[in-house]
Design a protein around this motif. Structure first.
Motif, short mmCIF file in Angstrom:
data_model
loop_
_atom_site.label_atom_id
_atom_site.label_comp_id
_atom_site.label_asym_id
_atom_site.label_seq_id
_atom_site.Cartn_x
_atom_site.Cartn_y
_atom_site.Cartn_z
N SER A 1 -4.11 12.32 -8.43
CA SER A 1 -4.46 10.90 -8.59
C SER A 1 -5.43 10.44 -7.51
N GLU B 1 -3.68 2.66 12.97
CA GLU B 1 -2.30 2.18 12.81
C GLU B 1 -1.48 3.19 12.02
N PHE C 1 -6.86 8.90 -1.32
CA PHE C 1 -7.04 7.46 -1.22
C PHE C 1 -8.29 7.20 -0.39
N ASN D 1 -2.23 3.76 4.60
CA ASN D 1 -0.84 3.46 4.28
C ASN D 1 -0.44 3.98 2.91
N MET D 2 -1.39 4.01 1.97
CA MET D 2 -1.13 4.68 0.68
C MET D 2 -0.89 6.16 0.92
N TYR E 1 0.32 7.56 3.55
CA TYR E 1 1.68 7.70 4.09
C TYR E 1 2.70 7.65 2.95
N GLY E 2 2.53 6.69 2.05
CA GLY E 2 3.46 6.55 0.92
C GLY E 2 3.43 7.79 0.03
N LEU F 1 -7.40 0.50 5.93
CA LEU F 1 -6.04 0.20 6.36
C LEU F 1 -5.06 0.46 5.22
N ALA F 2 -5.42 0.01 4.03
CA ALA F 2 -4.57 0.25 2.87
C ALA F 2 -4.57 1.74 2.53
N LEU G 1 -3.16 13.95 -4.00
CA LEU G 1 -3.49 12.52 -3.98
C LEU G 1 -4.62 12.27 -2.99
N VAL H 1 -7.10 6.91 -5.92
CA VAL H 1 -7.06 5.44 -5.88
C VAL H 1 -8.13 4.96 -4.91
N ALA I 1 0.85 -1.20 0.00
CA ALA I 1 0.00 0.00 0.00
C ALA I 1 0.88 1.24 0.00
N VAL I 2 1.94 1.23 0.80
CA VAL I 2 2.84 2.38 0.86
C VAL I 2 3.50 2.59 -0.50
N GLU J 1 -8.29 -0.96 -1.13
CA GLU J 1 -9.02 -2.18 -0.80
C GLU J 1 -9.56 -2.16 0.61
N SER J 2 -9.12 -1.20 1.42
CA SER J 2 -9.59 -1.08 2.80
C SER J 2 -9.10 0.26 3.32
#
Lengths: 248, 359
Positions: free
Chosen positions: B50, B88, B26, B62-63, B65-66, B58-59, B24, B52, A74-75, B55-56
């Motif tokens: 962008s 988290e 998410f 974390n996306m 963060y990225g 949680l994802a 971005l 996105v 995911a990151v 899928e959750s």
């Protein structure tokens, strides 16, 4: 005098904290050699999630970030969407990728995210001290299965490469091993192809690397190589599962 | 350019994030915030950004963060149980010092709860649902316009402190339509400008500098303690610089209500109702829930009989109200929960009962 081998500048000149006989060192070097040879070192961002290899950012000479357990795909998706012209990879163990991060890896593959995953499968949790992973073999002992893994309790070990190869977005999937010099050379070739797939924008790529964990297997480094060959390879067959025409 | 429009809350919030410079987004479907990912999927790419669908949650976090660790501005939205899943990542981003702006269109809980408005995420938002010593500034708007303004302003606040910032708006605000003046688009920064402003952002070392690492793991306790003390210094600055509140008739009020978001609008009408019955009441409306605007409570007149925390939750904010009041006045509670919203008449009636009992 002609130089026939040198320490890749893709690795920082520091001593790793990995256990004697652990194959992380080989896998790190292969990934970094590929990035150096492709001229990508300065344009790459790596993601190291929880596991022994979270410390890979101390050793790999690229920009890197840590991630929470299992969330590296995911990151990496977030990084790649922000920086469409850079190269991104995740370096994940089997507890991380096949267990707590199973959802993230499947959906990154499903979206065809343009990054490369190096999946280190040593059939056990290393950092936390030898607990059973989804990849632990039947009969293999672990600290959460002292009598060995039993199918009735924990099911059969999960074959990640075969699973991901069913997903359209995962355009490159190959399983390699680090138990012999010949296999190490094949592993490097697969890693090189996986990054080429990313560079060409073809989709998601994963290289599963069968690795050793002498400390938690309770074996010497040499016996670990034999154990990998005799036990892991029969259940986790080596070879390519998916490869686009462009990089064959 | 500024633009005046009649808009549904959720769509206006998404537009505010785009105009604020969010690059971005998410998201994951969850009611009552679905118009936000829907709007982003249509509109964000028109501005070079962008979208996105994760899928959750949680994802998604974390996306985020990225995306944000590259220096780009990231916006996240969800609703109560989804925000629970994001804890988290919120704790992780505080630790790694990565700025993002998050919007919680909150609903009734606990568990899956319901989909009607609630404020029972107060504790989750202000006290942290994640692990460790960390804080997230939380802004609580009371109208579509204020939500838009706070989202727009939260983006540079997150950047300044290198910390996530949350906007806590309940489902009522997300679903209502109100006239709104949209702020002008912030100037788009080039990749080079972004990196000059955020020298910590990862972009590849380009063979020109040492490799950089963004991390959360500190295995040496002395190192982790030093890092946590560095974070605490930032939180101390936030405590000084961020508290924001609005105060109404607190000078000669017998009752001082404390309410935020949708509830503060109901209380405003209850105050008018009480006035017709000869009771003077005032309102402290916290706009920041963390840091809690304790200074507002020094403005309460000593003749005030009671302070009433008025919530769509069972006394969650009341804990902070009691701490800010520090024994100077009795503190009482009026609440509805589970997605139920009281009428102004109901609030006025219960406030009157409380006042009579105290007199």
């Amino acid at each position: 005098m002609k130089t026939v081998f040198e320490y890749t500048r893709g690795m920082r000149p520091v001593t790793t904290t990995y256990c004697p006989g652990c194959t992380h060192g080989i896998a790190h070097r292969l990934v970094m050699e590929v990035l150096v040879e492709k001229g990508l070192l300065g344009d790459t961002i790596g993601v190291s999630p929880i596991g022994c290899s979270i410390l890979s950012h101390d050793y790999m000479n690229v920009d890197m970030c840590e991630s929470a357990h299992g969330r590296a795909p995911a990151v990496a998706s977030g990084i790649r969407r922000a920086l469409p012209n850079k190269t991104v990879f995740t370096y994940q163990g089997d507890g991380d990728l096949a267990s707590i991060g199973a959802g993230e890896i499947i959906h990154a593959a499903h979206r065809g995210e343009l990054f490369t995953t190096i999946f280190i499968n040593n059939a056990i949790y290393g950092m936390t001290g030898g607990q059973m992973a989804p990849t632990t073999l039947i009969g293999q002992k672990s600290t959460t299965g002292v009598d060995g893994r039993k199918k009735e309790i924990s099911g059969m070990p999960l074959r990640i490469s075969e699973l991901l190869a069913t997903i359209d977005g995962a355009v490159f999937v190959e399983r390699v091993a680090l138990n012999t010099p010949a296999n190490v050379r094949k592993a490097k070739k697969a890693i090189e192809k996986a990054f080429t797939v990313q560079q060409m924008g073809l989709g998601f790529g994963l290289v599963e690397v069968l690795s050793t964990c002498p400390t938690n297997w309770g074996l010497s480094p040499v016996d670990s190589m034999t154990w990998l060959e005799e036990n892991m390879i029969p259940y986790y067959p080596l070879g390519n599962f998916r490869c686009p025409e462009e990089v064959k | 350019m500024e633009e005046k429009k009649l808009m549904k809350g959720n769509e206006a919030f998404a537009e505010a994030a785009i105009r604020g410079g969010c690059h971005l987004y998410f998201g994951y479907p969850i009611t009552p915030q679905n118009e936000i990912p829907e709007y982003m999927s249509r509109e964000l790419s028109k501005h070079g950004g962008s979208f996105v669908q994760a899928e959750s949650e949680l994802a998604a976090v974390n996306m985020a963060y990225g995306g944000a660790l590259t220096g780009h501005n990231v916006f996240l939205s969800s609703s109560s149980p989804g925000i629970a899943l994001m804890q988290e990542g919120i704790s992780f981003m505080c630790s790694a010092e990565i700025p993002v702006v998050m919007l919680n269109i909150s609903r009734g809980g606990p568990g899956v709860g319901g989909i009607q408005p609630g404020q029972a995420d107060y504790r989750q938002a202000t006290k942290g649902g994640g692990n460790g010593d960390y804080h997230v500034p939380v802004f609580a708007p009371a109208s579509v316009q204020e939500s838009v303004d706070l989202i727009y302003d939260a983006i540079p606040i997150a950047e300044r402190y290198r910390n996530p910032v949350m906007i806590l708006a309940d489902g009522m605000l997300g679903q209502m339509m109100e006239p709104v003046t949209l702020p002008e688009h912030r100037a788009v920064r080039s990749e080079a400008e972004l990196l000059a402003e955020k020298p910590w952002a990862l972009n590849g070392h380009g063979d020109k500098r040492e490799r950089m690492v963004i991390q959360s793991l500190h295995l040496k306790p002395e190192e982790l303690e030093a890092h946590n003390m560095h974070l605490e210094e930032k939180y101390q600055s936030m405590r000084k610089e961020l508290p924001k509140y609005q105060i109404k008739n607190c000078k000669d009020a017998e009752i001082v209500f404390v309410a935020f978001g949708t509830m503060s609008r109901i209380v405003n009408e209850a105050i008018d109702q009480l006035k017709t019955e000869g009771i003077t009441a005032g309102l402290i409306r916290p706009i920041t829930l963390w840091p809690f605007p304790e200074a507002a409570f020094d403005e309460i007149d000593p003749s005030t009989k009671v302070v009433i925390s008025t919530e769509l939750a069972i006394g969650q904010m009341m804990e902070d109200v009691k701490s800010a009041v520090a024994g100077r006045f009795p503190v009482e509670l009026i609440y509805r929960t589970g997605g139920m919203v009281p009428t102004p008449m109901e609030v006025a009636r219960r406030a009157k009962q409380i006042l009579e009992a105290i007199r």
